[in-house]
Design a protein around this motif. Structure first.
Motif, PDB file in Angstrom:
ATOM      1  N   PRO A  17       0.844  -1.172  -0.022  1.00 28.15           N
ATOM      2  CA  PRO A  17       0.130   0.128   0.086  1.00 28.15           C
ATOM      3  C   PRO A  17       0.945   1.083   0.108  1.00 28.15           C
ATOM      4  O   PRO A  17       0.318   2.230  -0.507  1.00 28.15           O
ATOM      5  N   ILE A  18       1.768   1.227   0.624  1.00 34.16           N
ATOM      6  CA  ILE A  18       2.948   2.400   0.669  1.00 34.16           C
ATOM      7  C   ILE A  18       4.291   1.795  -0.051  1.00 34.16           C
ATOM      8  O   ILE A  18       4.693   1.048   0.360  1.00 34.16           O
ATOM      9  N   LYS A  19       4.510   2.630  -1.071  1.00 31.45           N
ATOM     10  CA  LYS A  19       5.536   2.433  -1.690  1.00 31.45           C
ATOM     11  C   LYS A  19       6.962   2.159  -1.000  1.00 31.45           C
ATOM     12  O   LYS A  19       7.341   2.969  -0.299  1.00 31.45           O
ATOM     13  N   SER A  20       7.341   1.019  -1.216  1.00 34.11           N
ATOM     14  CA  SER A  20       8.818   0.523  -0.416  1.00 34.11           C
ATOM     15  C   SER A  20       8.486   0.212   0.900  1.00 34.11           C
ATOM     16  O   SER A  20       9.530  -0.237   1.411  1.00 34.11           O
ATOM     17  N   LEU A  21       7.472   0.066   1.395  1.00 35.80           N
ATOM     18  CA  LEU A  21       7.184  -0.413   2.800  1.00 35.80           C
ATOM     19  C   LEU A  21       6.550  -1.603   2.958  1.00 35.80           C
ATOM     20  O   LEU A  21       6.407  -2.349   1.860  1.00 35.80           O
ATOM     21  N   ASP A  22       6.227  -2.279   4.000  1.00 39.70           N
ATOM     22  CA  ASP A  22       5.642  -3.768   4.221  1.00 39.70           C
ATOM     23  C   ASP A  22       4.646  -3.992   3.262  1.00 39.70           C
ATOM     24  O   ASP A  22       3.762  -3.102   2.890  1.00 39.70           O
ATOM     25  N   THR A  23       4.435  -5.426   3.136  1.00 35.29           N
ATOM     26  CA  THR A  23       3.568  -5.780   2.121  1.00 35.29           C
ATOM     27  C   THR A  23       2.430  -6.332   3.082  1.00 35.29           C
ATOM     28  O   THR A  23       2.676  -6.385   4.236  1.00 35.29           O
ATOM     29  N   VAL A  24       1.153  -6.469   2.650  1.00 38.72           N
ATOM     30  CA  VAL A  24      -0.037  -7.129   3.318  1.00 38.72           C
ATOM     31  C   VAL A  24      -0.843  -8.390   2.303  1.00 38.72           C
ATOM     32  O   VAL A  24      -0.788  -8.022   1.150  1.00 38.72           O
ATOM     33  N   SER A  25      -0.778  -9.455   2.552  1.00 37.36           N
ATOM     34  CA  SER A  25      -1.501 -10.570   1.959  1.00 37.36           C
ATOM     35  C   SER A  25      -3.004 -10.547   2.152  1.00 37.36           C
ATOM     36  O   SER A  25      -3.279 -10.322   3.207  1.00 37.36           O
ATOM     37  N   VAL A  26      -3.653 -10.531   1.098  1.00 36.27           N
ATOM     38  CA  VAL A  26      -4.975 -10.810   0.824  1.00 36.27           C
ATOM     39  C   VAL A  26      -5.552 -11.909  -0.212  1.00 36.27           C
ATOM     40  O   VAL A  26      -4.699 -12.399  -0.669  1.00 36.27           O
ATOM     41  N   HIS A  27      -6.627 -12.136   0.246  1.00 39.73           N
ATOM     42  CA  HIS A  27      -7.318 -13.330  -0.557  1.00 39.73           C
ATOM     43  C   HIS A  27      -7.871 -12.967  -1.777  1.00 39.73           C
ATOM     44  O   HIS A  27      -8.074 -13.623  -2.663  1.00 39.73           O
ATOM     45  N   GLU A  28      -8.130 -11.597  -1.937  1.00 40.48           N
ATOM     46  CA  GLU A  28      -8.998 -11.124  -2.981  1.00 40.48           C
ATOM     47  C   GLU A  28      -8.496  -9.359  -3.343  1.00 40.48           C
ATOM     48  O   GLU A  28      -8.206  -8.827  -2.182  1.00 40.48           O
ATOM     49  N   ALA A  29      -8.442  -9.100  -4.580  1.00 38.56           N
ATOM     50  CA  ALA A  29      -8.087  -7.789  -4.804  1.00 38.56           C
ATOM     51  C   ALA A  29      -8.675  -7.613  -6.286  1.00 38.56           C
ATOM     52  O   ALA A  29      -9.043  -8.285  -6.848  1.00 38.56           O
ATOM     53  N   ARG A  30      -8.965  -6.031  -6.651  1.00 38.19           N
ATOM     54  CA  ARG A  30      -9.292  -5.631  -7.713  1.00 38.19           C
ATOM     55  C   ARG A  30      -8.578  -5.010  -8.664  1.00 38.19           C
ATOM     56  O   ARG A  30      -7.686  -4.442  -8.083  1.00 38.19           O
ATOM     57  N   ILE A  31      -8.539  -5.102  -9.879  1.00 37.56           N
ATOM     58  CA  ILE A  31      -7.821  -4.057 -10.833  1.00 37.56           C
ATOM     59  C   ILE A  31      -8.279  -2.670 -10.571  1.00 37.56           C
ATOM     60  O   ILE A  31      -9.408  -2.273 -10.651  1.00 37.56           O
ATOM     61  N   GLY A  32      -7.102  -1.910 -10.284  1.00 41.07           N
ATOM     62  CA  GLY A  32      -7.357  -0.529 -10.174  1.00 41.07           C
ATOM     63  C   GLY A  32      -7.407   0.219 -11.322  1.00 41.07           C
ATOM     64  O   GLY A  32      -7.171  -0.297 -12.572  1.00 41.07           O
ATOM     65  N   PRO A  33      -7.652   1.571 -11.282  1.00 39.96           N
ATOM     66  CA  PRO A  33      -7.860   2.330 -12.206  1.00 39.96           C
ATOM     67  C   PRO A  33      -6.781   2.568 -13.296  1.00 39.96           C
ATOM     68  O   PRO A  33      -6.627   2.860 -14.551  1.00 39.96           O
ATOM     69  N   GLY A  34      -5.531   2.269 -12.609  1.00 44.64           N
ATOM     70  CA  GLY A  34      -4.356   2.218 -13.489  1.00 44.64           C
ATOM     71  C   GLY A  34      -3.735   1.002 -14.251  1.00 44.64           C
ATOM     72  O   GLY A  34      -2.658   0.962 -14.834  1.00 44.64           O
ATOM     73  N   GLY A  35      -4.422  -0.010 -13.887  1.00 36.01           N
ATOM     74  CA  GLY A  35      -4.176  -1.362 -14.273  1.00 36.01           C
ATOM     75  C   GLY A  35      -3.380  -2.285 -13.359  1.00 36.01           C
ATOM     76  O   GLY A  35      -3.154  -3.451 -13.369  1.00 36.01           O
ATOM     77  N   GLY A  36      -3.097  -1.561 -12.070  1.00 33.45           N
ATOM     78  CA  GLY A  36      -2.219  -2.548 -11.148  1.00 33.45           C
ATOM     79  C   GLY A  36      -3.530  -3.032 -10.149  1.00 33.45           C
ATOM     80  O   GLY A  36      -4.697  -2.669 -10.581  1.00 33.45           O
ATOM     81  N   LEU A  37      -2.981  -3.434  -9.121  1.00 35.44           N
ATOM     82  CA  LEU A  37      -4.045  -3.812  -8.139  1.00 35.44           C
ATOM     83  C   LEU A  37      -4.679  -2.501  -7.168  1.00 35.44           C
ATOM     84  O   LEU A  37      -4.039  -1.812  -7.021  1.00 35.44           O
ATOM     85  N   GLU A  38      -5.880  -2.229  -6.919  1.00 38.50           N
ATOM     86  CA  GLU A  38      -6.532  -1.556  -5.989  1.00 38.50           C
ATOM     87  C   GLU A  38      -5.401  -1.355  -4.751  1.00 38.50           C
ATOM     88  O   GLU A  38      -5.097  -2.375  -4.102  1.00 38.50           O
ATOM     89  N   HIS A  39      -5.138  -0.414  -4.261  1.00 39.06           N
ATOM     90  CA  HIS A  39      -4.604  -0.054  -2.951  1.00 39.06           C
ATOM     91  C   HIS A  39      -2.887  -0.472  -3.186  1.00 39.06           C
ATOM     92  O   HIS A  39      -2.213  -0.398  -2.208  1.00 39.06           O
TER      93      HIS A  39
END
Length: 281
Positions: A17-39
């Protein structure tokens, strides 16, 4: 070997969610407006002169811990062991960027701006879709560096989507019951003008290129300690183990791992779920 016959499932989705900081694992995500994952990489840090403040440029980023609420509605920032006793604080996410900037400014001892972009701040602005890697590739790289764990390698390379074995069919692909290492290298074409089209669940992708790496993987994601010789050893072994299905012409250097993708605007809002199969189309 016809690896195309296998439909490996998505076994991991990791947001940053914050570039260069810790990750978070999720079971579901959606494609965001830029083509990457939301958040994913929705916040990024900048100095007042507009320069990135990130892990590539600033090893001190690795010392910050970011912990997210289960629904990603907030983030708690902390610096364990910092001699200045910087207090941990919790901020709304993604709406609390301005307040978080004050916290980061104290930590870095300079004015920091935190910008929020719903489309995210991807590393590759052309092939800006999610990055894809197989568990087998991560396991192989783990074996190249005694003392590293699989999770530590995941944290170093910061890939968003991970695929693994696909039941009995994929188990036949290799002796250890997993897809072969670097299976994902078949997801891009032989030159920059060609693409490989595939689908994960409902989402259509175009594979673009093997992902060039930066200085970040050579550093311990918790302490920022540099692993001497990491890039050379990785590159040498990547060259030696390049699979026959990987177009060698796409490797101007061998410090590359995972696959960059592009996602068309038609896919925005579509979900990706753990367990979704990857199929070439």
């Amino acid at each position: 070997m016809q690896t195309h016959a296998f439909f490996p499932p998505l076994t991991g989705i990791r947001l940053h969610p914050i570039k260069s900081l810790d990750t978070v694992s999720v079971h579901e995500a959606r494609i965001g407006p830029g083509g990457g994952l939301e958040h994913d990489r929705a916040w990024a840090l900048f100095s007042v002169d507009g320069r990135w403040v990130n892990g590539k440029r600033t090893a001190a980023m690795h010392l910050i811990r970011a912990t997210y609420a289960p629904d990603l509605s907030s983030v708690t920032l902390a610096v364990p062991g910092d001699r200045r006793n910087i207090l941990a604080r919790t901020f709304p996410f993604p709406g609390g960027a301005e307040d978080a900037a004050e916290w980061f400014s104290v930590y870095f001892e300079q004015q920091i701006l935190v910008r929020h972009a719903p489309e995210g701040f991807p590393d590759d602005t052309i092939a800006n879709g999610p990055t894809i890697i197989s568990t087998a590739s991560l396991q192989t790289v783990t074996g190249w560096f005694p003392g590293l764990t699989l999770d530590a390698v995941r944290q170093r390379f910061r890939t968003t989507l991970e695929i693994d074995s696909a039941g009995d069919a994929a188990a036949a692909a290799s002796a250890n019951g997993h897809l072969p290492a670097f299976w994902e290298d078949q997801l891009y074409g032989e030159d920059e003008r060609s693409v490989v089209r595939f689908r994960i669940g409902e989402v259509n992708f175009e594979g673009s290129n093997p992902c060039a790496r930066c200085p970040v993987p050579s550093r311990d994601p918790q302490t920022a300690a540099d692993l001497t010789g990491f890039q050379k050893r990785f590159s040498d072994l990547r060259r030696e183990t390049l699979p026959p299905w990987a177009p060698a012409a796409r490797f101007d250097h061998f410090y590359r791992l995972a696959v960059n993708t592009r996602v068309a605007p038609t896919e925005v809002g579509k979900p990706l779920r753990v367990g979704d199969p990857l199929q070439l189309v």
